[in-house]
Write an enzyme that holds these catalytic residues in place. Structure first.
Site, mmCIF file in Angstrom:
data_model
loop_
_atom_site.group_PDB
_atom_site.id
_atom_site.type_symbol
_atom_site.label_atom_id
_atom_site.label_comp_id
_atom_site.label_asym_id
_atom_site.label_seq_id
_atom_site.Cartn_x
_atom_site.Cartn_y
_atom_site.Cartn_z
ATOM 1 N N THR A 97 -13.688 -6.498 54.051
ATOM 2 C CA THR A 97 -14.905 -7.036 54.150
ATOM 3 C C THR A 97 -14.452 -8.319 56.061
ATOM 4 O OG1 THR A 97 -16.172 -5.162 54.049
ATOM 5 C CG2 THR A 97 -17.178 -6.613 55.178
ATOM 6 N N CYS A 98 -14.109 -9.028 55.041
ATOM 7 C CA CYS A 98 -14.413 -10.210 55.258
ATOM 8 C C CYS A 98 -13.078 -10.130 56.313
ATOM 9 C CB CYS A 98 -13.817 -11.387 54.434
ATOM 10 S SG CYS A 98 -13.632 -12.697 55.034
ATOM 11 N N GLU B 239 -25.449 -37.614 60.885
ATOM 12 C CA GLU B 239 -26.490 -38.811 60.400
ATOM 13 C C GLU B 239 -27.650 -38.742 59.922
ATOM 14 O OE1 GLU B 239 -25.249 -42.542 62.970
ATOM 15 O OE2 GLU B 239 -25.239 -41.299 64.707
ATOM 16 N N GLU C 208 -26.096 -12.179 64.550
ATOM 17 C CA GLU C 208 -24.845 -13.230 64.749
ATOM 18 C C GLU C 208 -24.422 -12.056 66.007
ATOM 19 O OE1 GLU C 208 -22.767 -15.027 60.921
ATOM 20 O OE2 GLU C 208 -22.639 -12.767 61.236
ATOM 21 N N HIS D 120 -21.835 -42.663 63.121
ATOM 22 C CA HIS D 120 -21.632 -42.832 64.328
ATOM 23 C C HIS D 120 -21.034 -42.919 65.169
ATOM 24 C CE1 HIS D 120 -25.383 -43.348 66.924
ATOM 25 N NE2 HIS D 120 -24.471 -44.590 67.771
ATOM 26 N N ALA E 64 -9.448 5.498 44.762
ATOM 27 C CA ALA E 64 -9.452 5.664 43.279
ATOM 28 C C ALA E 64 -9.809 6.366 42.984
ATOM 29 C CB ALA E 64 -9.495 3.947 42.463
ATOM 30 N N ARG F 180 -35.589 -13.487 57.518
ATOM 31 C CA ARG F 180 -37.296 -13.662 55.951
ATOM 32 C C ARG F 180 -35.383 -13.746 55.093
ATOM 33 N NH1 ARG F 180 -37.620 -9.513 52.811
ATOM 34 N NH2 ARG F 180 -36.489 -7.928 53.628
ATOM 35 N N TYR G 110 -28.312 -11.233 59.250
ATOM 36 C CA TYR G 110 -27.227 -12.156 59.908
ATOM 37 C C TYR G 110 -26.755 -11.539 60.792
ATOM 38 C CZ TYR G 110 -26.648 -15.197 55.267
ATOM 39 O OH TYR G 110 -26.962 -16.009 53.555
ATOM 40 N N GLU H 281 -6.248 0.085 47.343
ATOM 41 C CA GLU H 281 -7.231 -0.431 48.373
ATOM 42 C C GLU H 281 -6.521 1.173 48.853
ATOM 43 O OE1 GLU H 281 -9.309 -2.693 50.152
ATOM 44 O OE2 GLU H 281 -9.357 -1.115 51.030
ATOM 45 N N CYS I 179 -16.249 -11.411 58.201
ATOM 46 C CA CYS I 179 -16.309 -12.834 58.769
ATOM 47 C C CYS I 179 -14.854 -13.411 59.733
ATOM 48 C CB CYS I 179 -15.905 -13.962 57.659
ATOM 49 S SG CYS I 179 -17.134 -12.964 55.875
ATOM 50 N N TYR J 55 -2.248 -11.504 53.059
ATOM 51 C CA TYR J 55 -3.235 -10.923 51.676
ATOM 52 C C TYR J 55 -1.699 -9.830 51.201
ATOM 53 C CZ TYR J 55 -8.168 -12.236 52.177
ATOM 54 O OH TYR J 55 -8.530 -13.187 51.820
ATOM 55 N N ARG K 48 -38.375 -5.429 62.961
ATOM 56 C CA ARG K 48 -39.619 -4.848 62.214
ATOM 57 C C ARG K 48 -40.413 -5.513 61.910
ATOM 58 N NH1 ARG K 48 -37.325 -1.465 56.917
ATOM 59 N NH2 ARG K 48 -36.641 -3.488 56.387
ATOM 60 N N SER L 58 -12.206 -9.596 49.568
ATOM 61 C CA SER L 58 -12.213 -11.288 48.635
ATOM 62 C C SER L 58 -12.181 -11.095 47.413
ATOM 63 C CB SER L 58 -13.527 -11.943 49.061
ATOM 64 O OG SER L 58 -13.493 -11.578 50.978
ATOM 65 N N LYS M 63 -15.859 -12.071 63.275
ATOM 66 C CA LYS M 63 -17.163 -11.844 63.667
ATOM 67 C C LYS M 63 -16.953 -13.782 64.481
ATOM 68 C CE LYS M 63 -19.446 -14.415 61.633
ATOM 69 N NZ LYS M 63 -19.670 -14.180 59.992
HETATM 70 P P1 NDP Z 1 -29.230 -8.884 56.186
HETATM 71 O O1 NDP Z 1 -30.022 -7.958 54.693
HETATM 72 O O2 NDP Z 1 -29.259 -9.712 56.111
HETATM 73 O O3 NDP Z 1 -30.367 -7.860 56.756
HETATM 74 C C1 NDP Z 1 -31.384 -6.634 57.889
HETATM 75 C C2 NDP Z 1 -32.010 -6.965 57.795
HETATM 76 O O4 NDP Z 1 -32.269 -5.430 58.875
HETATM 77 C C3 NDP Z 1 -33.433 -7.443 58.093
HETATM 78 O O5 NDP Z 1 -33.561 -8.005 59.291
HETATM 79 C C4 NDP Z 1 -34.327 -6.189 57.753
HETATM 80 O O6 NDP Z 1 -35.520 -6.291 58.152
HETATM 81 C C5 NDP Z 1 -33.770 -5.035 59.024
HETATM 82 N N1 NDP Z 1 -33.773 -3.952 58.268
HETATM 83 C C6 NDP Z 1 -33.792 -2.882 56.777
HETATM 84 N N2 NDP Z 1 -33.658 -1.500 57.348
HETATM 85 C C7 NDP Z 1 -33.873 -1.712 58.226
HETATM 86 C C8 NDP Z 1 -35.058 -0.151 59.689
HETATM 87 N N3 NDP Z 1 -34.235 0.766 58.765
HETATM 88 N N4 NDP Z 1 -35.410 -0.479 60.314
HETATM 89 C C9 NDP Z 1 -34.556 -1.854 60.725
HETATM 90 N N5 NDP Z 1 -34.812 -3.018 60.612
HETATM 91 C C10 NDP Z 1 -34.073 -2.690 59.747
HETATM 92 O O7 NDP Z 1 -28.181 -7.118 56.565
HETATM 93 P P2 NDP Z 1 -26.969 -7.322 57.620
HETATM 94 O O8 NDP Z 1 -26.718 -6.039 57.435
HETATM 95 O O9 NDP Z 1 -27.537 -8.467 58.757
HETATM 96 O O10 NDP Z 1 -26.404 -8.107 56.948
HETATM 97 C C11 NDP Z 1 -25.479 -7.853 54.853
HETATM 98 C C12 NDP Z 1 -25.223 -9.105 54.568
HETATM 99 O O11 NDP Z 1 -23.962 -9.693 54.957
HETATM 100 C C13 NDP Z 1 -25.975 -10.318 54.127
HETATM 101 O O12 NDP Z 1 -27.523 -10.386 53.903
HETATM 102 C C14 NDP Z 1 -25.143 -11.775 54.245
HETATM 103 O O13 NDP Z 1 -25.239 -11.183 52.673
HETATM 104 C C15 NDP Z 1 -23.607 -10.341 54.268
HETATM 105 N N6 NDP Z 1 -23.422 -11.307 55.335
HETATM 106 C C16 NDP Z 1 -23.535 -13.204 55.750
HETATM 107 C C17 NDP Z 1 -22.549 -13.418 56.543
HETATM 108 C C18 NDP Z 1 -22.308 -15.047 56.948
HETATM 109 O O14 NDP Z 1 -22.603 -15.317 55.956
HETATM 110 N N7 NDP Z 1 -22.439 -15.826 58.086
HETATM 111 C C19 NDP Z 1 -22.522 -12.778 57.910
HETATM 112 C C20 NDP Z 1 -22.606 -11.691 57.780
HETATM 113 C C21 NDP Z 1 -23.200 -11.212 56.630
HETATM 114 P P3 NDP Z 1 -36.823 -6.999 56.453
HETATM 115 O O15 NDP Z 1 -36.322 -8.517 56.980
HETATM 116 O O16 NDP Z 1 -37.819 -6.928 57.411
HETATM 117 O O17 NDP Z 1 -35.596 -6.379 55.722
#
Ligand code: NDP
Length: 453
Positions: free
Chosen positions: A43-44, A443, A184, A438, A118, A207, A180, A36, A49, A102, A201, A16, A52
């Site tokens: 990825t997107c 709303e 999802e 409405h 590269a 979070r 995320y 590339e 995205c 693209y 965990r 992107s 998904k």
């Molecule tokens: P995230 O950072 O969102 O979440 C990672 C999760 O994995 C957290 O819950 C984390 O726990 C947990 N985790 C990390 N390490 C371990 C481990 N060793 N064992 C068990 N659990 C673990 O990453 P994602 O992979 O879900 O997505 C990556 C990024 O991609 C997102 O942050 C987002 O920015 C982007 N994304 C955006 C989307 C959208 O816009 N709709 C859709 C998908 C991805 P803890 O919280 O305790 O650290």
């Protein structure tokens, strides 16, 4: 512009951010190449995205079929079947179409596409296979890659990359992670009829999102049949027959047909040769840049997931616009990271912009909270037990709306509009004086009058 180099700009990575930077820079008159190694769109488009969201739509059709009866449509259960290979094949066709678009966008902009992997041999030279090209500027836009937990049996665990090409759906699945991608995919799998368990965990997943949103999502995901196991992680995975045995942190085991981890994504910089040139990295392994995407090497810039800013396509697109203007336009402009709206396409969706209640309080704001929970109208006749949450976090002193949060159908579509208002400095009084549309769920955002207790 200088003619001593083959190009004014070589962008490494056609995701992107890279594609946007390449196209915009070419429009400023720069001679641009993009390298590339995998697929156009990054990825997107290929494993993020876009596919998904197509899967999320696919999973939601099941709900719509169930809801049909309340509206008088007879859809007997025995007549309903779902064919996963059809969904994957149709998704693949759409992604190939987008890959083509693209390519056309880059061609039309006059950008040279170089296929291959590269590496940088000096601060102005990019090598791909046996050939090398020089450029006045090189931008690293190589993105990120899923990180798998380092546990015994790691090689048996799938990342989101592979989930997009599964040959068949399992009957049962375990998803590790609470961000995320985990929520999802748990929603997609459960929606498609897979018996799904999510392991997180910590005490409560998602979070960084608003506490009410996180708790509300627990209830709604459980209603949809996803088993949520918090304070539980996978310690080991082993193959067993046609499936897997997962050993959990409490010592118990569970058998399943698939184990997926969505435990974060790491910057993709291996093999580029950046360290030798003096490019610096953060402790988390991202390329260190200043506010203008400048690395420690003057000719090398970087943007997107690889620099550790929020890993969101619109962020990378915005960075591409800003950097092209900096390199080849009037040299002005900064990336504004305030009020980044985001949606999580779990089911129901989360949409959010601005501060969570917790963040607002931590920053010292005196906060008034407005909150509403209701059953969306669509589910009144169908009887579906799904609720919607809307929440506004308001600065009690300035009346400024600091955060808007939603869990419910089309949350992303609704929050996008609110993000414009909030970026423009909207106050709660502005929300109150805005007439609703409405009947909509949206709303509710302009009719919440009583602060939550
Ligand atoms: P995230 O950072 O969102 O979440 C990672 C999760 O994995 C957290 O819950 C984390 O726990 C947990 N985790 C990390 N390490 C371990 C481990 N060793 N064992 C068990 N659990 C673990 O990453 P994602 O992979 O879900 O997505 C990556 C990024 O991609 C997102 O942050 C987002 O920015 C982007 N994304 C955006 C989307 C959208 O816009 N709709 C859709 C998908 C991805 P803890 O919280 O305790 O650290």
């Amino acid at each position: 512009m200088s003619d001593t180099h083959d190009f004014d700009l070589i962008v490494i990575g056609a995701g992107s951010g890279g594609v946007r930077l390449a196209r915009m820079s070419a429009q400023y008159g720069a001679r641009v190449a993009v390298v590339e190694s995998r697929y156009l769109g990054g990825t997107c488009v290929n494993v993020g995205c876009v596919p998904k969201k197509l899967f999320v739509y696919g999973a939601h059709v099941g709900d719509d079929l169930e809801d049909a009866a309340g509206y008088g449509w007879q859809v007997p259960k025995e007549h309903i079947s779902f064919d996963w290979p059809t969904l994957v094949a149709n998704k693949n066709t759409e992604i190939e179409r987008l890959n083509g678009i693209y390519g056309q966008l880059l061609d039309n902009a006059g950008v040279t596409i170089i296929e291959g992997t590269a590496s940088l041999t000096d601060a102005n030279t990019v090598k791909v296979g046996e050939r090398s090209w020089t450029a006045r500027h090189i931008t690293v836009a190589t993105g990120s890659w899923p990180m798998l937990p380092d546990i015994p049996g790691k090689e048996l665990i799938l990342s989101s990359n592979e989930m997009f090409y599964l040959p068949q759906l399992p009957r049962e699945a375990v998803v590790i992670g609470g961000g995320y991608i985990a929520v999802e995919f748990a929603g997609i799998l459960a929606g498609l009829g897979v018996d799904t368990t999510l392991l997180y965990r910590g005490d409560l997943f998602m979070r960084g999102f608003d506490g009410d949103v996180r708790r509300f999502l627990v209830t709604e995901m459980e209603k949809k049949g996803v088993r949520l196991r918090f304070n539980t992680n996978a310690e080991a995975v082993e193959a067993s027959g046609s499936g897997y045995i997962v050993t959990l942190t409490d010592g118990s085991t569970m058998s399943t047909g698939l184990v997926m981890a969505a435990t974060g994504r790491q910057a993709l910089t291996e093999g580029l040769g950046l360290e030798q040139l003096g490019v610096e990295f953060t402790v988390s392994g991202h390329i260190q840049v200043d506010d203008h995407f400048q690395t420690a090497v003057p000719s090398i810039t970087a943007l997107g997931d690889v620099i550790g800013t929020p890993q969101l396509t619109p962020v990378a697109l915005g960075q591409g616009m800003v950097l092209s203007r900096r390199l080849f336009g009037d040299g002005q402009g900064d990336m504004d990271y305030s009020f980044i709206p985001t949606a999580v396409f779990c089911q129901p969706n989360i949409g959010t912009v601005g501060a969570t209640e917790e963040e607002a309080r931590d920053k010292g704001h005196r906060v008034t909270v407005f909150r509403s929970e209701f059953r969306p109208m669509k589910y009144t006749l169908s009887g579906r037990d799904e609720r919607c949450l809307m929440k506004l976090v308001v600065d009690a002193d300035t009346d400024r709306v600091l955060g808007a949060h939603m869990v419910g159908p089309d949350a992303g579509e609704i929050i996008q509009g609110l993000a414009v208002a909030m970026k423009a400095g909207a106050t709660k009084a502005h929300f109150d004086s805005t007439l609703g549309i409405h009947p909509t769920s949206a709303e509710e955002f302009v009719t919440m009058r009583t602060p939550a207790g």
